[in-house]
Design an enzyme around this catalytic site. Structure first.
Site, PDB file in Angstrom:
ATOM      1  N   SER A  34      72.281  52.303 100.949  1.00  0.00           N
ATOM      2  CA  SER A  34      73.685  52.363 100.576  1.00  0.00           C
ATOM      3  C   SER A  34      74.002  53.711  99.915  1.00  0.00           C
ATOM      4  O   SER A  34      73.739  54.755 100.492  1.00  0.00           O
ATOM      5  CB  SER A  34      74.013  51.167  99.670  1.00  0.00           C
ATOM      6  OG  SER A  34      75.394  50.942  99.579  1.00  0.00           O
TER       7      SER A  34
ATOM      8  N   ASP B 142      75.066  46.523 104.948  1.00  0.00           N
ATOM      9  CA  ASP B 142      74.513  47.329 103.858  1.00  0.00           C
ATOM     10  C   ASP B 142      72.993  47.147 103.709  1.00  0.00           C
ATOM     11  O   ASP B 142      72.480  46.030 103.698  1.00  0.00           O
ATOM     12  CB  ASP B 142      75.205  46.919 102.552  1.00  0.00           C
ATOM     13  CG  ASP B 142      75.039  47.941 101.462  1.00  0.00           C
ATOM     14  OD1 ASP B 142      73.917  48.090 100.953  1.00  0.00           O
ATOM     15  OD2 ASP B 142      76.033  48.595 101.095  1.00  0.00           O
TER      16      ASP B 142
END
Length: 345
Positions: A47, A198
């Protein structure tokens, strides 16, 4: 004759994700880049950690530590500006009292009194703006060059939940967008016919790949999500943020516990020639974090990268790295300095 400068210690980095809170990692990286006694060998991230990693490596190849620091600064300024285009951030910065209204709305959503769904159009727009920011700050040719530090970026397969690790050769802007794709905010990113979310859900940050494939035995974790909080959140607008922190720490805790158990039982394996066994046996873990600062930051601010927040976290990260360099950098190549069992078990 001038005395030859000592060879810098090589160091691997593992950068945790956390949205706007990744500005803490920006500050850490800036301080490490200022240290002539440290050379970055490889970096992993999920991320925001993945985005920091890609910008860092691009700068190191493109012009060394100074270029890497400048590129990171420019990247986070661009993140702030992009958020001002796609969110109500300018309004919230101009009228701080509006956060109380946002808290009330969040409470109603959490309680089920009202329901919301992400706007596909807004999500695609925001993702497109982030793509432009990454195209400007990440040099894929540099990342894929032979002299680039190794890079490991995680994304989560939306169907299976399994992590996919992208390395230098197959890293792309799509892979970085996938690693930072929170499904409640952005549409999934499709790569090779698979949808990804993610990377924080499955490897935050990736530990085992960098341990197994890197030639360096010193691994520095940079963590941004608080492990513990002083009080249990009870308000409906506070509980989701803590749940998010627990969820995004889970994969890291599992990997660290697994490594710890293997190292404890290493006596039974030390005569095997397996490369992974040798890497785990020789691994020295370090960590930079600031539990006090990060536990005071509202977890919901991960999605509101206001400049005041970003600069405050950057300063905290730089300060935490300064303390680590002063206290622990002399142990590089000798011993672990991270208090893993105390913090995570």
């Amino acid at each position: 004759m001038a005395k030859k400068a000592p060879k810098p210690h090589t160091l691997d980095l593992a950068l945790q994700g956390g949205g706007a809170h990744g500005a803490f990692t920006w500050g850490v990286l800036e301080r490490l880049l200022e240290e002539p006694a440290i050379s970055i060998n490889a970096v992993s991230g999920a991320s925001a950690g993945a985005l920091n990693a890609a910008v860092l490596v691009s700068g190191l190849v493109g012009g060394g530590p100074e270029e890497a620091a400048a590129r990171l600064s420019s990247f986070w300024k661009a993140v702030n500006q992009s958020a001002r285009q796609t969110t109500i951030l300018p309004f919230l910065e101009a009228f701080p009292a509006a956060f109380k209204t946002a808290d009330m709305l969040w409470s109603m959503v959490s309680a089920g009194s009202i329901s919301v769904s992400p706007s596909p159009r807004l999500g695609r727009t925001a993702q497109g703006i982030l793509r432009d920011v990454l195209n400007k700050h990440v040099d894929l040719d540099a990342v894929r060059s032979p002299e680039a530090p190794r890079i490991f970026v995680s994304a989560t397969n939306a169907r299976s939940g399994a992590p996919r690790i992208f390395r230098n050769d197959d890293l792309s802007i799509d892979a970085l967008l996938a690693s930072a794709c929170l499904p409640m905010n952005f549409p999934p990113v499709s790569i090779d016919g698979e949808d990804y979310w993610d990377g924080g859900y499955s490897a935050n940050p990736p530990i085992l790949p960098i341990v197994q494939e890197s030639s360096c035995s010193d691994l520095l974790l940079v963590t941004v999500n608080p492990v513990t909080r002083k009080d249990t959140p009870r308000a409906m607008n506070e509980i989701p943020g803590r749940i998010s922190e627990l969820m995004f720490n889970l994969s890291l805790v599992k990997e660290l516990r697994g490594l710890s158990l293997l190292k404890e039982d290493m006596g039974a394996w030390q005569f095997f020639g397996n490369g992974l066994i040798r890497s785990i046996r020789d691994l020295r873990l370090h960590e930079i974090y600031d539990e006090e600062t990060m536990s005071r930051v509202d977890p919901r601010s991960k999605m509101t990268p206001g400049w005041q927040l970003l600069t405050r976290l950057h300063e905290a990260g730089h300060r935490a790295a300064e303390n680590w360099v002063d206290i622990c950098s002399g142990d590089l190549g000798k011993r672990s300095t991270a208090r893993i069992a105390e913090r995570y078990f």
